[in-house]
Design a protein around this motif. Sequence first.
Motif, PDB file in Angstrom:
ATOM      1  N   LEU A   1       0.832  -1.202   0.000  1.00 37.10           N
ATOM      2  CA  LEU A   1       0.000   0.000   0.000  1.00 37.10           C
ATOM      3  C   LEU A   1       0.867   1.253   0.000  1.00 37.10           C
ATOM      4  CD1 LEU A   1      -3.082  -0.357   2.367  1.00 37.10           C
ATOM      5  CD2 LEU A   1      -3.048   0.088  -0.078  1.00 37.10           C
ATOM      6  N   ASP A   2       1.931   1.253   0.799  1.00 37.57           N
ATOM      7  CA  ASP A   2       2.812   2.416   0.848  1.00 37.57           C
ATOM      8  C   ASP A   2       3.602   2.566  -0.437  1.00 37.57           C
ATOM      9  OD1 ASP A   2       2.025   3.058   3.449  1.00 37.57           O
ATOM     10  OD2 ASP A   2       3.456   1.649   4.292  1.00 37.57           O
ATOM     11  N   GLU A   3       3.968   1.443  -1.020  1.00 36.39           N
ATOM     12  CA  GLU A   3       4.839   1.498  -2.196  1.00 36.39           C
ATOM     13  C   GLU A   3       4.066   1.737  -3.493  1.00 36.39           C
ATOM     14  OE1 GLU A   3       6.751  -2.246  -1.957  1.00 36.39           O
ATOM     15  OE2 GLU A   3       7.909  -1.729  -0.160  1.00 36.39           O
ATOM     16  N   ASP A   4       2.906   1.076  -3.635  1.00 39.07           N
ATOM     17  CA  ASP A   4       2.210   1.096  -4.926  1.00 39.07           C
ATOM     18  C   ASP A   4       0.865   1.816  -4.890  1.00 39.07           C
ATOM     19  OD1 ASP A   4       4.316  -0.492  -5.845  1.00 39.07           O
ATOM     20  OD2 ASP A   4       3.288  -2.321  -5.220  1.00 39.07           O
ATOM     21  N   GLY A   5       0.309   2.046  -3.711  1.00 37.65           N
ATOM     22  CA  GLY A   5      -0.995   2.679  -3.623  1.00 37.65           C
ATOM     23  C   GLY A   5      -2.126   1.651  -3.686  1.00 37.65           C
ATOM     24  N   LEU A   6      -3.349   2.113  -3.408  1.00 35.79           N
ATOM     25  CA  LEU A   6      -4.496   1.213  -3.296  1.00 35.79           C
ATOM     26  C   LEU A   6      -4.850   0.557  -4.628  1.00 35.79           C
ATOM     27  CD1 LEU A   6      -6.873   0.048  -1.694  1.00 35.79           C
ATOM     28  CD2 LEU A   6      -8.154   2.129  -2.243  1.00 35.79           C
ATOM     29  N   VAL A   7      -4.897   1.342  -5.699  1.00 35.05           N
ATOM     30  CA  VAL A   7      -5.357   0.792  -6.982  1.00 35.05           C
ATOM     31  C   VAL A   7      -4.440  -0.333  -7.449  1.00 35.05           C
ATOM     32  CG1 VAL A   7      -5.799   1.317  -9.407  1.00 35.05           C
ATOM     33  CG2 VAL A   7      -6.481   2.952  -7.643  1.00 35.05           C
ATOM     34  N   ALA A   8      -3.138  -0.090  -7.437  1.00 35.53           N
ATOM     35  CA  ALA A   8      -2.193  -1.114  -7.910  1.00 35.53           C
ATOM     36  C   ALA A   8      -2.192  -2.325  -6.986  1.00 35.53           C
ATOM     37  CB  ALA A   8      -0.787  -0.517  -8.000  1.00 35.53           C
ATOM     38  N   THR A   9      -2.316  -2.097  -5.673  1.00 40.26           N
ATOM     39  CA  THR A   9      -2.321  -3.218  -4.730  1.00 40.26           C
ATOM     40  C   THR A   9      -3.559  -4.087  -4.925  1.00 40.26           C
ATOM     41  OG1 THR A   9      -1.122  -1.876  -3.126  1.00 40.26           O
ATOM     42  CG2 THR A   9      -2.213  -3.832  -2.293  1.00 40.26           C
ATOM     43  N   LEU A  10      -4.719  -3.442  -5.104  1.00 44.14           N
ATOM     44  CA  LEU A  10      -5.938  -4.208  -5.360  1.00 44.14           C
ATOM     45  C   LEU A  10      -5.836  -4.996  -6.668  1.00 44.14           C
ATOM     46  CD1 LEU A  10      -9.003  -1.965  -4.382  1.00 44.14           C
ATOM     47  CD2 LEU A  10      -8.513  -4.290  -3.611  1.00 44.14           C
TER      48      LEU A  10
ATOM     49  N   ALA B   1      -4.787   8.877  -4.765  1.00 38.29           N
ATOM     50  CA  ALA B   1      -4.399   8.560  -3.386  1.00 38.29           C
ATOM     51  C   ALA B   1      -5.465   9.019  -2.393  1.00 38.29           C
ATOM     52  CB  ALA B   1      -3.069   9.209  -3.067  1.00 38.29           C
ATOM     53  N   LEU B   2      -5.754   8.162  -1.415  1.00 40.87           N
ATOM     54  CA  LEU B   2      -6.653   8.474  -0.312  1.00 40.87           C
ATOM     55  C   LEU B   2      -5.817   8.508   0.964  1.00 40.87           C
ATOM     56  CD1 LEU B   2      -9.481   5.947  -1.251  1.00 40.87           C
ATOM     57  CD2 LEU B   2      -9.658   8.442  -1.423  1.00 40.87           C
ATOM     58  N   PRO B   3      -6.357   9.060   2.048  1.00 42.66           N
ATOM     59  CA  PRO B   3      -5.637   8.965   3.323  1.00 42.66           C
ATOM     60  C   PRO B   3      -5.277   7.511   3.628  1.00 42.66           C
ATOM     61  CG  PRO B   3      -7.458  10.494   3.527  1.00 42.66           C
ATOM     62  CD  PRO B   3      -7.585   9.873   2.157  1.00 42.66           C
ATOM     63  N   ALA B   4      -4.106   7.322   4.229  1.00 40.42           N
ATOM     64  CA  ALA B   4      -3.568   5.970   4.424  1.00 40.42           C
ATOM     65  C   ALA B   4      -4.538   5.065   5.169  1.00 40.42           C
ATOM     66  CB  ALA B   4      -2.240   6.058   5.176  1.00 40.42           C
ATOM     67  N   SER B   5      -5.203   5.579   6.205  1.00 39.30           N
ATOM     68  CA  SER B   5      -6.111   4.737   6.991  1.00 39.30           C
ATOM     69  C   SER B   5      -7.305   4.287   6.146  1.00 39.30           C
ATOM     70  CB  SER B   5      -6.596   5.500   8.218  1.00 39.30           C
ATOM     71  OG  SER B   5      -7.281   6.679   7.832  1.00 39.30           O
ATOM     72  N   GLN B   6      -7.777   5.162   5.237  1.00 39.34           N
ATOM     73  CA  GLN B   6      -8.910   4.797   4.388  1.00 39.34           C
ATOM     74  C   GLN B   6      -8.495   3.756   3.342  1.00 39.34           C
ATOM     75  OE1 GLN B   6     -11.074   8.236   2.896  1.00 39.34           O
ATOM     76  NE2 GLN B   6     -10.691   9.367   4.794  1.00 39.34           N
ATOM     77  N   GLU B   7      -7.281   3.911   2.804  1.00 34.01           N
ATOM     78  CA  GLU B   7      -6.805   2.915   1.833  1.00 34.01           C
ATOM     79  C   GLU B   7      -6.688   1.540   2.487  1.00 34.01           C
ATOM     80  OE1 GLU B   7      -3.250   4.176  -0.094  1.00 34.01           O
ATOM     81  OE2 GLU B   7      -4.351   5.408  -1.541  1.00 34.01           O
TER      82      GLU B   7
END
Length: 381
Positions: free
Chosen positions: A250-259, A283-289
């Motif tokens: 999540l930190d490296e690739d973000g929500l979309v790529a991780t999903l 990008a969304l806030p980390a807790s929301q992602e």
Amino acid sequence: MSQGPRSGLNAVSAALLAMSRHLEVRDVLKTIVASARDLLDAEYAALGVPDDHGGFAQFVVDGVSDEQWKAIGPLPRQHGILAAMLRKAEPERLADVREDPRFEGWPAAHPDMSDFLGLPIRYGDETLGALFLANKRCPKPQGGCGFTADDEELLSLLAQHAAIALSNARLYERSRELTIAEERSRLAHELHDAVSQKLFSLRLTAQAAAALVDRDPSRAKGELQQVAALAAEAADELRAAVVELRPAALDEDGLVATLRTHIQVLHRAHSAEVTFESNGVRALPASQEEAMLRVAQEALHNALRHSGAARVQVLLDKRGAGAVLRVADDGTGFDPKAIRRAGRHLGLVSMRDRASGVGGRLTVESVPGKGTTIEMEVPGG
């Protein structure tokens, strides 16, 4: 200032905005160096963060190609003019660095430099780094131009704000390291208290079954059934503990790529067709992602393990400043009247807690024989 007060102020403002967009130390260092070089129109810029052993823990350059940087060799040590800047915590402005008595020469492949402007980046009494520029781009009709007192003033202003940005980035990284350490400790306790105890019971039950298998096969069969039940419970508890971890992806690739990656793996591992579509979500806030990823994983697990679905669709859509996640399957579904029992079984309580914990909401639609749709909306930041 050489560019006039307004243009100088605009340039510093642009540099500060660029620095404020980053939280990782390495990114902040690179932004400081690039901003300083651009601000004073220099050919080269560098920033070294000293370590406690006479070297530099990090050294970031701008204006030097990757190939040239590799050819230069190991990171510089704290010597010569760099050491003087760090020791005295004072600026150094030189018409030709090569003529300074402290100059000790260049390594092979190092670009030649003449005019030099360097200063320490200080936060309180601590020197965080040494920032320097070389080879100012300007007309040199008589062989020289060099950095001016106005340049030094401008760079000093940038360095003061860079110190704040760099200090904040270091605090952020330390906070994140502490969070990771706490999370590991929590997981270790959870594994010990739950999973290891379950495995211990499983071993004792298996030993009892082995002792009974010849003289009382019927009781041995009962013990083996208990072994299977305990193994299933241990697997569930282990999975629950692992799901609580925040994945580095999540930190490296973000929500979309991780999903997308997660769903590609599931699509290959299961016979059901699993698809993913994303529209406009950034990008969304980390807790929301993290909450969205965990809800997606739980919903996908339910669809693929319990519903018998042939097709599972995952959709991530932008909605206002936030986003909506929808996981829909064509499986067996369940009766909403039995939602309390189904909620426990399918982890719906946990998913609702995750959604509400980040200011979002979760809705569940399901009809026996007609599949289930789980939708989670988060507000964004």
